[in-house]
Design a protein around this motif. Structure first.
Motif, PDB file in Angstrom:
ATOM      1  N   ASN A 135     -42.932 -90.373 -41.537  1.00 19.51           N
ATOM      2  CA  ASN A 135     -43.746 -91.402 -42.182  1.00 19.51           C
ATOM      3  C   ASN A 135     -42.941 -92.207 -43.193  1.00 19.51           C
ATOM      4  O   ASN A 135     -43.101 -93.429 -43.293  1.00 19.51           O
ATOM      5  CB  ASN A 135     -44.970 -90.783 -42.857  1.00 19.51           C
ATOM      6  CG  ASN A 135     -45.970 -90.257 -41.850  1.00 19.51           C
ATOM      7  OD1 ASN A 135     -45.948 -90.626 -40.676  1.00 19.51           O
ATOM      8  ND2 ASN A 135     -46.833 -89.361 -42.298  1.00 19.51           N
ATOM      9  N   ASN A 136     -42.069 -91.540 -43.956  1.00 18.14           N
ATOM     10  CA  ASN A 136     -41.244 -92.245 -44.934  1.00 18.14           C
ATOM     11  C   ASN A 136     -40.276 -93.205 -44.257  1.00 18.14           C
ATOM     12  O   ASN A 136     -40.034 -94.308 -44.756  1.00 18.14           O
ATOM     13  CB  ASN A 136     -40.477 -91.258 -45.809  1.00 18.14           C
ATOM     14  CG  ASN A 136     -41.374 -90.585 -46.823  1.00 18.14           C
ATOM     15  OD1 ASN A 136     -42.413 -91.104 -47.195  1.00 18.14           O
ATOM     16  ND2 ASN A 136     -40.975 -89.411 -47.266  1.00 18.14           N
ATOM     17  N   LEU A 137     -39.715 -92.805 -43.130  1.00 15.10           N
ATOM     18  CA  LEU A 137     -38.802 -93.686 -42.404  1.00 15.10           C
ATOM     19  C   LEU A 137     -39.555 -94.901 -41.858  1.00 15.10           C
ATOM     20  O   LEU A 137     -39.078 -96.035 -41.960  1.00 15.10           O
ATOM     21  CB  LEU A 137     -38.107 -92.928 -41.268  1.00 15.10           C
ATOM     22  CG  LEU A 137     -37.094 -93.737 -40.459  1.00 15.10           C
ATOM     23  CD1 LEU A 137     -35.984 -94.293 -41.359  1.00 15.10           C
ATOM     24  CD2 LEU A 137     -36.507 -92.886 -39.346  1.00 15.10           C
ATOM     25  N   ILE A 138     -40.731 -94.682 -41.307  1.00 22.18           N
ATOM     26  CA  ILE A 138     -41.556 -95.792 -40.807  1.00 22.18           C
ATOM     27  C   ILE A 138     -41.886 -96.741 -41.948  1.00 22.18           C
ATOM     28  O   ILE A 138     -41.799 -97.971 -41.803  1.00 22.18           O
ATOM     29  CB  ILE A 138     -42.844 -95.266 -40.129  1.00 22.18           C
ATOM     30  CG1 ILE A 138     -42.506 -94.439 -38.886  1.00 22.18           C
ATOM     31  CG2 ILE A 138     -43.805 -96.407 -39.800  1.00 22.18           C
ATOM     32  CD1 ILE A 138     -41.751 -95.188 -37.810  1.00 22.18           C
ATOM     33  N   GLN A 139     -42.245 -96.181 -43.103  1.00 25.53           N
ATOM     34  CA  GLN A 139     -42.572 -97.012 -44.262  1.00 25.53           C
ATOM     35  C   GLN A 139     -41.354 -97.828 -44.706  1.00 25.53           C
ATOM     36  O   GLN A 139     -41.481 -99.017 -45.022  1.00 25.53           O
ATOM     37  CB  GLN A 139     -43.066 -96.143 -45.410  1.00 25.53           C
ATOM     38  CG  GLN A 139     -43.518 -96.931 -46.621  1.00 25.53           C
ATOM     39  CD  GLN A 139     -44.013 -96.036 -47.751  1.00 25.53           C
ATOM     40  OE1 GLN A 139     -43.989 -94.810 -47.643  1.00 25.53           O
ATOM     41  NE2 GLN A 139     -44.444 -96.641 -48.830  1.00 25.53           N
ATOM     42  N   LEU A 140     -40.174 -97.225 -44.711  1.00 26.67           N
ATOM     43  CA  LEU A 140     -38.952 -97.946 -45.073  1.00 26.67           C
ATOM     44  C   LEU A 140     -38.700 -99.102 -44.105  1.00 26.67           C
ATOM     45  O   LEU A 140     -38.401-100.229 -44.521  1.00 26.67           O
ATOM     46  CB  LEU A 140     -37.750 -96.999 -45.086  1.00 26.67           C
ATOM     47  CG  LEU A 140     -36.386 -97.661 -45.286  1.00 26.67           C
ATOM     48  CD1 LEU A 140     -36.290 -98.309 -46.668  1.00 26.67           C
ATOM     49  CD2 LEU A 140     -35.273 -96.656 -45.073  1.00 26.67           C
ATOM     50  N   ILE A 141     -38.850 -98.839 -42.824  1.00 26.83           N
ATOM     51  CA  ILE A 141     -38.646 -99.883 -41.810  1.00 26.83           C
ATOM     52  C   ILE A 141     -39.632-101.028 -42.030  1.00 26.83           C
ATOM     53  O   ILE A 141     -39.254-102.206 -41.978  1.00 26.83           O
ATOM     54  CB  ILE A 141     -38.761 -99.294 -40.390  1.00 26.83           C
ATOM     55  CG1 ILE A 141     -37.567 -98.367 -40.118  1.00 26.83           C
ATOM     56  CG2 ILE A 141     -38.847-100.403 -39.339  1.00 26.83           C
ATOM     57  CD1 ILE A 141     -37.704 -97.515 -38.872  1.00 26.83           C
ATOM     58  N   GLN A 142     -40.890-100.701 -42.301  1.00 26.04           N
ATOM     59  CA  GLN A 142     -41.902-101.736 -42.532  1.00 26.04           C
ATOM     60  C   GLN A 142     -41.569-102.560 -43.776  1.00 26.04           C
ATOM     61  O   GLN A 142     -41.717-103.784 -43.780  1.00 26.04           O
ATOM     62  CB  GLN A 142     -43.284-101.104 -42.655  1.00 26.04           C
ATOM     63  CG  GLN A 142     -43.803-100.564 -41.341  1.00 26.04           C
ATOM     64  CD  GLN A 142     -45.064 -99.724 -41.497  1.00 26.04           C
ATOM     65  OE1 GLN A 142     -45.422 -99.285 -42.587  1.00 26.04           O
ATOM     66  NE2 GLN A 142     -45.730 -99.475 -40.376  1.00 26.04           N
ATOM     67  N   GLU A 143     -41.104-101.895 -44.825  1.00 27.41           N
ATOM     68  CA  GLU A 143     -40.746-102.611 -46.049  1.00 27.41           C
ATOM     69  C   GLU A 143     -39.551-103.532 -45.813  1.00 27.41           C
ATOM     70  O   GLU A 143     -39.514-104.649 -46.322  1.00 27.41           O
ATOM     71  CB  GLU A 143     -40.449-101.626 -47.181  1.00 27.41           C
ATOM     72  CG  GLU A 143     -41.699-100.968 -47.735  1.00 27.41           C
ATOM     73  CD  GLU A 143     -41.411-100.001 -48.872  1.00 27.41           C
ATOM     74  OE1 GLU A 143     -40.408-100.178 -49.592  1.00 27.41           O
ATOM     75  OE2 GLU A 143     -42.206 -99.059 -49.041  1.00 27.41           O
ATOM     76  N   LEU A 144     -38.577-103.075 -45.051  1.00 30.05           N
ATOM     77  CA  LEU A 144     -37.412-103.913 -44.739  1.00 30.05           C
ATOM     78  C   LEU A 144     -37.818-105.120 -43.901  1.00 30.05           C
ATOM     79  O   LEU A 144     -37.332-106.234 -44.134  1.00 30.05           O
ATOM     80  CB  LEU A 144     -36.340-103.095 -44.025  1.00 30.05           C
ATOM     81  CG  LEU A 144     -35.640-102.026 -44.874  1.00 30.05           C
ATOM     82  CD1 LEU A 144     -34.722-101.170 -44.018  1.00 30.05           C
ATOM     83  CD2 LEU A 144     -34.891-102.661 -46.037  1.00 30.05           C
ATOM     84  N   SER A 146     -40.771-106.510 -43.914  1.00 30.44           N
ATOM     85  CA  SER A 146     -41.543-107.357 -44.817  1.00 30.44           C
ATOM     86  C   SER A 146     -40.607-108.158 -45.725  1.00 30.44           C
ATOM     87  O   SER A 146     -40.815-109.347 -45.961  1.00 30.44           O
ATOM     88  CB  SER A 146     -42.484-106.485 -45.654  1.00 30.44           C
ATOM     89  OG  SER A 146     -43.168-107.248 -46.596  1.00 30.44           O
ATOM     90  N   LEU A 147     -39.563-107.511 -46.213  1.00 29.81           N
ATOM     91  CA  LEU A 147     -38.579-108.179 -47.064  1.00 29.81           C
ATOM     92  C   LEU A 147     -37.872-109.286 -46.294  1.00 29.81           C
ATOM     93  O   LEU A 147     -37.685-110.400 -46.807  1.00 29.81           O
ATOM     94  CB  LEU A 147     -37.563-107.162 -47.589  1.00 29.81           C
ATOM     95  CG  LEU A 147     -36.471-107.690 -48.509  1.00 29.81           C
ATOM     96  CD1 LEU A 147     -37.077-108.274 -49.790  1.00 29.81           C
ATOM     97  CD2 LEU A 147     -35.497-106.577 -48.852  1.00 29.81           C
ATOM     98  N   LYS A 148     -37.516-109.011 -45.058  1.00 30.91           N
ATOM     99  CA  LYS A 148     -36.849-110.014 -44.222  1.00 30.91           C
ATOM    100  C   LYS A 148     -37.766-111.214 -44.005  1.00 30.91           C
ATOM    101  O   LYS A 148     -37.341-112.370 -44.116  1.00 30.91           O
ATOM    102  CB  LYS A 148     -36.467-109.391 -42.874  1.00 30.91           C
ATOM    103  CG  LYS A 148     -35.748-110.347 -41.959  1.00 30.91           C
ATOM    104  CD  LYS A 148     -35.385-109.678 -40.648  1.00 30.91           C
ATOM    105  CE  LYS A 148     -34.726-110.672 -39.722  1.00 30.91           C
ATOM    106  NZ  LYS A 148     -34.418-110.118 -38.420  1.00 30.91           N
ATOM    107  N   ILE A 149     -39.038-110.953 -43.725  1.00 33.22           N
ATOM    108  CA  ILE A 149     -40.010-112.037 -43.501  1.00 33.22           C
ATOM    109  C   ILE A 149     -40.187-112.855 -44.778  1.00 33.22           C
ATOM    110  O   ILE A 149     -40.177-114.089 -44.739  1.00 33.22           O
ATOM    111  CB  ILE A 149     -41.358-111.468 -43.008  1.00 33.22           C
ATOM    112  CG1 ILE A 149     -41.189-110.915 -41.588  1.00 33.22           C
ATOM    113  CG2 ILE A 149     -42.452-112.513 -43.081  1.00 33.22           C
ATOM    114  CD1 ILE A 149     -42.365-110.094 -41.102  1.00 33.22           C
ATOM    115  N   SER A 150     -40.326-112.179 -45.931  1.00 34.94           N
ATOM    116  CA  SER A 150     -40.542-112.914 -47.186  1.00 34.94           C
ATOM    117  C   SER A 150     -39.309-113.735 -47.555  1.00 34.94           C
ATOM    118  O   SER A 150     -39.442-114.844 -48.080  1.00 34.94           O
ATOM    119  CB  SER A 150     -40.929-111.969 -48.323  1.00 34.94           C
ATOM    120  OG  SER A 150     -39.868-111.119 -48.657  1.00 34.94           O
TER     121      SER A 150
END
Length: 160
Positions: A135-144, A146-150
């Motif tokens: 779950n932590n790895l999935i969350q990290l991927i999602q945050e990255l 999101s950061l790329k999109i922003s």
């Protein structure tokens, strides 16, 4: 080895995780480096600890005194590896004693191996889908993502 056709020498990189997961492996002797400890715990193996320098003596305390899945060979003092003398040697009797305890049939030996297997099972569950590490790895991927999109949106606003 050649004559007896027993044993195996690996000259380069060894697939340590595959080796540790083999059912013939009952334990590992380790210098108590963090990677070796993580790999051993993940494989559910008890350890004979032989720290050499740096943080390895602290790691040994975790394995032996806290987790209770290791047997020390009796290293009393950390020294710079270049200055190791006869007083820093570990005697064969200490190694035999540690192997007998690690691989033996005493209740203490059985309990140590049971604790190691339990930690190994827990570590496997944490990387399975739904486990904490997964779950932590999935969350990290999602945050990255999101950061790329922003950042991409920020660049497009600057260009307009």
């Amino acid at each position: 080895m050649k004559e007896s056709k027993k044993g195996y020498i690996i000259w380069n990189w060894a697939p340590q995780i595959l080796i540790l997961d083999h059912p013939a492996i009952g334990g590992i002797m380790t210098h108590c480096g963090w990677n070796s400890i993580l790999e051993s715990v993940s494989a559910g193996l008890s350890m004979i600890t032989w720290p050499m320098f740096a943080e390895q003596s602290y790691n040994e305390k975790l394995v032996v005194d806290v987790l209770k899945i290791g047997v020390p060979v009796g290293v009393k003092e950390m020294k710079f590896w270049m200055s190791l003398g006869d007083e820093a040697m570990v005697r064969r009797e200490e190694i035999v004693k540690a192997v007998v305890l690690l691989m033996g049939s005493s209740q203490e030996s059985k309990e140590m191996r049971k604790r190691a297997r339990k930690l190994g099972d827990a570590s496997k569950k944490t990387v399975e889908e739904g486990g904490a590490s997964y779950n932590n790895l999935i969350q990290l991927i999602q945050e990255l993502k999101s950061l790329k999109i922003s950042k991409a949106l920020g660049k497009s606003r600057v260009c307009n």
